[in-house]
Motif scaffolding. Structure first.
Motif, PDB file in Angstrom:
ATOM      1  N   LEU A  79       0.834  -1.200   0.000  1.00  0.00           N
ATOM      2  CA  LEU A  79       0.000   0.000   0.000  1.00  0.00           C
ATOM      3  C   LEU A  79       0.871   1.253   0.000  1.00  0.00           C
ATOM      4  O   LEU A  79       0.568   2.228  -0.698  1.00  0.00           O
ATOM      5  CB  LEU A  79      -0.935   0.001   1.221  1.00  0.00           C
ATOM      6  CG  LEU A  79      -1.862   1.215   1.341  1.00  0.00           C
ATOM      7  CD1 LEU A  79      -2.794   1.306   0.138  1.00  0.00           C
ATOM      8  CD2 LEU A  79      -2.667   1.156   2.632  1.00  0.00           C
ATOM      9  N   TRP A  80       1.955   1.217   0.774  1.00  0.00           N
ATOM     10  CA  TRP A  80       2.857   2.374   0.789  1.00  0.00           C
ATOM     11  C   TRP A  80       3.427   2.618  -0.607  1.00  0.00           C
ATOM     12  O   TRP A  80       3.466   3.753  -1.090  1.00  0.00           O
ATOM     13  CB  TRP A  80       4.007   2.140   1.775  1.00  0.00           C
ATOM     14  CG  TRP A  80       4.906   3.341   1.881  1.00  0.00           C
ATOM     15  CD1 TRP A  80       4.819   4.363   2.771  1.00  0.00           C
ATOM     16  CD2 TRP A  80       6.009   3.655   1.016  1.00  0.00           C
ATOM     17  NE1 TRP A  80       5.795   5.295   2.531  1.00  0.00           N
ATOM     18  CE2 TRP A  80       6.548   4.896   1.452  1.00  0.00           C
ATOM     19  CE3 TRP A  80       6.594   3.031  -0.085  1.00  0.00           C
ATOM     20  CZ2 TRP A  80       7.638   5.507   0.828  1.00  0.00           C
ATOM     21  CZ3 TRP A  80       7.678   3.632  -0.717  1.00  0.00           C
ATOM     22  CH2 TRP A  80       8.188   4.851  -0.254  1.00  0.00           C
ATOM     23  N   SER A  83       0.876   3.925  -3.134  1.00  0.00           N
ATOM     24  CA  SER A  83       0.495   5.282  -2.737  1.00  0.00           C
ATOM     25  C   SER A  83       1.615   6.262  -3.042  1.00  0.00           C
ATOM     26  O   SER A  83       1.380   7.407  -3.443  1.00  0.00           O
ATOM     27  CB  SER A  83       0.151   5.318  -1.245  1.00  0.00           C
ATOM     28  OG  SER A  83      -0.937   4.463  -0.955  1.00  0.00           O
ATOM     29  N   HIS A  84       2.847   5.820  -2.851  1.00  0.00           N
ATOM     30  CA  HIS A  84       4.022   6.637  -3.144  1.00  0.00           C
ATOM     31  C   HIS A  84       4.083   6.974  -4.630  1.00  0.00           C
ATOM     32  O   HIS A  84       4.353   8.119  -5.009  1.00  0.00           O
ATOM     33  CB  HIS A  84       5.266   5.844  -2.731  1.00  0.00           C
ATOM     34  CG  HIS A  84       6.561   6.564  -2.930  1.00  0.00           C
ATOM     35  ND1 HIS A  84       7.044   7.479  -2.036  1.00  0.00           N
ATOM     36  CD2 HIS A  84       7.488   6.481  -3.922  1.00  0.00           C
ATOM     37  CE1 HIS A  84       8.209   7.941  -2.462  1.00  0.00           C
ATOM     38  NE2 HIS A  84       8.501   7.345  -3.600  1.00  0.00           N
ATOM     39  N   TYR A  88      -1.329   8.774  -3.541  1.00  0.00           N
ATOM     40  CA  TYR A  88      -2.523   8.458  -2.749  1.00  0.00           C
ATOM     41  C   TYR A  88      -2.308   8.863  -1.289  1.00  0.00           C
ATOM     42  O   TYR A  88      -1.233   8.646  -0.727  1.00  0.00           O
ATOM     43  CB  TYR A  88      -2.843   6.966  -2.813  1.00  0.00           C
ATOM     44  CG  TYR A  88      -3.171   6.443  -4.190  1.00  0.00           C
ATOM     45  CD1 TYR A  88      -3.755   7.248  -5.155  1.00  0.00           C
ATOM     46  CD2 TYR A  88      -2.895   5.113  -4.543  1.00  0.00           C
ATOM     47  CE1 TYR A  88      -4.056   6.762  -6.425  1.00  0.00           C
ATOM     48  CE2 TYR A  88      -3.193   4.617  -5.797  1.00  0.00           C
ATOM     49  CZ  TYR A  88      -3.765   5.445  -6.739  1.00  0.00           C
ATOM     50  OH  TYR A  88      -4.063   4.955  -7.992  1.00  0.00           O
ATOM     51  N   THR A  90      -5.126   8.299   1.029  1.00  0.00           N
ATOM     52  CA  THR A  90      -6.051   7.466   1.805  1.00  0.00           C
ATOM     53  C   THR A  90      -6.250   6.119   1.110  1.00  0.00           C
ATOM     54  O   THR A  90      -5.908   5.953  -0.068  1.00  0.00           O
ATOM     55  CB  THR A  90      -7.422   8.156   1.931  1.00  0.00           C
ATOM     56  OG1 THR A  90      -8.050   8.195   0.627  1.00  0.00           O
ATOM     57  CG2 THR A  90      -7.290   9.574   2.464  1.00  0.00           C
ATOM     58  N   THR A  91      -6.844   5.173   1.831  1.00  0.00           N
ATOM     59  CA  THR A  91      -7.174   3.885   1.213  1.00  0.00           C
ATOM     60  C   THR A  91      -8.242   4.055   0.136  1.00  0.00           C
ATOM     61  O   THR A  91      -8.239   3.318  -0.860  1.00  0.00           O
ATOM     62  CB  THR A  91      -7.676   2.892   2.274  1.00  0.00           C
ATOM     63  OG1 THR A  91      -8.721   3.500   3.042  1.00  0.00           O
ATOM     64  CG2 THR A  91      -6.563   2.458   3.200  1.00  0.00           C
ATOM     65  N   ASP A  93      -8.433   6.525  -1.900  1.00  0.00           N
ATOM     66  CA  ASP A  93      -7.687   6.926  -3.099  1.00  0.00           C
ATOM     67  C   ASP A  93      -7.224   5.691  -3.864  1.00  0.00           C
ATOM     68  O   ASP A  93      -7.341   5.616  -5.097  1.00  0.00           O
ATOM     69  CB  ASP A  93      -6.448   7.739  -2.710  1.00  0.00           C
ATOM     70  CG  ASP A  93      -6.762   9.184  -2.403  1.00  0.00           C
ATOM     71  OD1 ASP A  93      -7.905   9.605  -2.610  1.00  0.00           O
ATOM     72  OD2 ASP A  93      -5.845   9.884  -1.945  1.00  0.00           O
ATOM     73  N   PHE A  94      -6.662   4.735  -3.133  1.00  0.00           N
ATOM     74  CA  PHE A  94      -6.165   3.514  -3.775  1.00  0.00           C
ATOM     75  C   PHE A  94      -7.292   2.743  -4.445  1.00  0.00           C
ATOM     76  O   PHE A  94      -7.160   2.300  -5.601  1.00  0.00           O
ATOM     77  CB  PHE A  94      -5.467   2.621  -2.755  1.00  0.00           C
ATOM     78  CG  PHE A  94      -5.290   1.208  -3.215  1.00  0.00           C
ATOM     79  CD1 PHE A  94      -4.443   0.907  -4.275  1.00  0.00           C
ATOM     80  CD2 PHE A  94      -6.003   0.177  -2.625  1.00  0.00           C
ATOM     81  CE1 PHE A  94      -4.300  -0.402  -4.727  1.00  0.00           C
ATOM     82  CE2 PHE A  94      -5.871  -1.133  -3.066  1.00  0.00           C
ATOM     83  CZ  PHE A  94      -5.013  -1.429  -4.123  1.00  0.00           C
ATOM     84  N   LEU A 254       1.683   5.876   5.867  1.00  0.00           N
ATOM     85  CA  LEU A 254       2.053   6.523   4.603  1.00  0.00           C
ATOM     86  C   LEU A 254       2.988   7.709   4.804  1.00  0.00           C
ATOM     87  O   LEU A 254       3.589   8.190   3.837  1.00  0.00           O
ATOM     88  CB  LEU A 254       0.796   6.976   3.855  1.00  0.00           C
ATOM     89  CG  LEU A 254      -0.156   5.879   3.396  1.00  0.00           C
ATOM     90  CD1 LEU A 254      -1.266   6.462   2.528  1.00  0.00           C
ATOM     91  CD2 LEU A 254       0.577   4.780   2.630  1.00  0.00           C
ATOM     92  N   THR A 496      -3.256   1.443 -11.899  1.00  0.00           N
ATOM     93  CA  THR A 496      -1.962   1.060 -11.338  1.00  0.00           C
ATOM     94  C   THR A 496      -1.288   0.043 -12.242  1.00  0.00           C
ATOM     95  O   THR A 496      -1.935  -0.598 -13.078  1.00  0.00           O
ATOM     96  CB  THR A 496      -2.116   0.466  -9.922  1.00  0.00           C
ATOM     97  OG1 THR A 496      -2.742  -0.831 -10.009  1.00  0.00           O
ATOM     98  CG2 THR A 496      -2.965   1.364  -9.041  1.00  0.00           C
TER      99      THR A 496
END
Length: 527
Positions: A79-80, A83-84, A88, A90-91, A93-94, A254, A496
């Motif tokens: 997730l990091w 998001s990086h 992103y 927030t979750t 956003d993902f 994050l 993604t």
């Protein structure tokens, strides 16, 4: 001083205000996560549950925080990384990027936002417990009674608004060091004052075996007995799965500087679980000590047991240090929670649904304002409702937040689950969990939402309602995904790439910094 820690030239973006610039290393992240996850209310409520009803209600928190870290080791680094790469915050956003589905993203965002609100209120309840034992805020008029909470609110609001995540990251050092000192001293010193650990366990076992006049059943459980295994196990596992679904847990994660920082913290954070285990046992120390936790209104209140134990046995100066540790331990997580809730509103509700062309500066400004409103709501909640309501709503929030686990964690590894199946499973889990929690009536007060345990269908055993709802969620999600995938119903566009889930600190942080596909500026070009 904390508000100026590693301050950026501008805080006019969620990256800087809401995530501290994504620059925190291993130790800052460790203290930040510890300060975030092990809240003041944890340090008040866990021993209070041990004192009042025993191991099933209280000690499950220790194994759940141990089981938790291997789970986050597996998925949080992914997730990091994604998001990086995409910026992103927030979750939700993902999920939006993974499925290009606004409705599923909104469901994740609203669930996280609503579940966090009572959690913030409980931090103020933790401060109230300290104030009651200290005899502060006990005047007859509401101004004198509640003035200390208004002061705490003002401090919390000011340093959060002006500095974002940086200030609580620094203050977490102070909070955690104080907590460690207080608990280690208490565990070494207090048993010798009440006859040793043999006397402590004997007194706890005797109390738990006595009959509760309100229910006609034993007061509690010294160890989980017949019919309590499922309750203990499901509470532990369900809580472990749910904790890092909360927005504040994700925000703290994050903010770290690399994916390896996440993995290292998953390895060293169990040190807090050791301290939590010692703290839980202090609830039984209080039984042996004969502690009488009575509020300023003259009514028994188990939530006061640890402050009262310290008040009874320690000199005033050390009791003051302990009370300060609990109070600061409330301000740190409350700040992080309010930032996380505000980020969720700003990014996934305001920008996604209300003002799509919002600039990063506007996003940050809305987030700052919402963080104030969230804290104000928590203050009003605590001042106008009794504490049991705050506790019950937090239990309900735990049931809700677990229902976004499939949409977030499963989607980090696969897109086999269909977005409509995930949404339907979430809805079924939310409805079932809410109805079942409503039907739990506290035998002492007669109020609904009186607990988080209910009968597991088909087993006839009591278990954590959140896990039963989660099981139904999975069944619905899998069945609908099978049907929809077989029918070749579209599953949205994935923004993604496989490599995004392994990106590290030296990769570009947001899609705008990448070489992009000219046909789709939001999608990175293939390597």
């Amino acid at each position: 001083m904390a508000a100026r820690f590693k301050r950026a030239e501008s805080l006019d973006s969620l990256d800087e205000w809401g995530l501290g610039g994504r620059k925190f290393g291993t130790w800052i992240t460790w203290f930040l996560l510890g300060g975030d996850l092990y809240t003041a209310y944890t340090f008040v409520a866990v021993p209070a549950a041990m004192f009042a009803t025993g191991a099933v209600a209280g000690f499950f928190a220790v194994p759940y925080t141990i089981v938790l870290y291997p789970i986050i080791f597996l998925f949080m680094a992914r997730l990091w990384s994604v998001s990086h790469r995409h910026g992103y915050v927030t979750t939700a956003d993902f999920v939006r990027g993974r499925y290009d589905d606004r409705t599923l993203s909104l469901a994740v965002a609203v669930t996280g936002f609503v579940a966090t609100m009572p959690y913030i209120a409980l931090q103020l309840v933790g401060i109230q417990a300290v104030l009651e034992v200290a005899g502060i805020g006990g005047g007859d008029n509401w101004v004198a009674k509640d003035a200390p909470l208004f002061v705490a609110f003002a401090v919390l609001a000011a340093y959060t608004y002006t500095s974002g995540l940086r200030a609580p990251a620094v203050i977490a050092f102070v909070k955690d060091i104080l907590i460690y000192i207080v608990i280690i001293v208490a565990v070494i010193y207090l048993p010798s004052q009440v006859g040793g650990w043999g006397e402590i366990f004997g007194a706890a076992k005797e109390k738990m075996a006595t009959t509760n006049e309100a229910t006609g059943a034993p007061t509690g459980s010294f160890i989980p007995g017949v019919g309590q295994g499922w309750a203990y196990a499901t509470l532990g596992l369900g809580s472990a799965l749910a904790l890092f679904m909360y927005p504040h847990s994700v925000t703290a994660s994050l903010s770290s500087s690399s994916r390896n920082t996440i993995r290292r913290n998953a390895a060293i954070l169990p040190a807090y679980s050791f301290v939590l285990g010692l703290l839980a046992l202090l609830g039984w120390v209080a039984i042996a000590a004969g502690t009488k936790p009575v509020g300023l209104d003259g009514n028994p209140n188990p939530q006061l047991v640890i402050p009262q134990l310290f008040e009874d046995f320690f000199p005033d100066w050390f009791a003051g240090v302990a009370f300060a540790a609990i109070a600061i331990g409330a301000l740190v997580p409350a700040a992080i929670m309010s930032i996380a809730a505000a980020n969720t509103f700003s990014r996934n509700i305001y920008k996604e649904w209300l003002k799509k062309d919002a600039t990063p500066k506007q996003e940050a400004q809305v987030s700052k304002i919402v963080s104030l409103l969230v804290k104000a709501f928590a203050l009003v909640f605590v001042l106008t409702l009794d504490k049991s309501n705050a506790i019950n709503f937090q239990l309900l929030g735990g049931i809700w937040i677990l229902q976004i686990f499939p949409a977030v964690v499963f989607s980090l590894f696969t897109r086999w689950f269909h977005r409509w199946g995930l949404l339907a499973g979430w809805a079924v889990g939310m409805v079932y969990g809410t109805i079942e929690a409503y039907q739990v009536v506290n035998p002492a007060t007669g109020k609904h939402f009186g607990g988080s345990l209910g009968e597991i269908p088909g087993l006839g055993e009591m278990g954590y309602i959140a896990m039963t709802a989660f099981a139904l969620n999975l069944v619905v999600t899998v069945v609908l995904s099978l049907v929809l995938n077989a029918a070749k119903v579209g599953n949205g566009r994935d923004r993604t790439e496989p490599g995004d889930y392994y990106a590290d600190a030296d990769d570009p942080r947001v899609a705008a910094d990448l070489d992009v596909d000219p046909a789709d500026p939001e999608r990175p070009a293939p390597a």
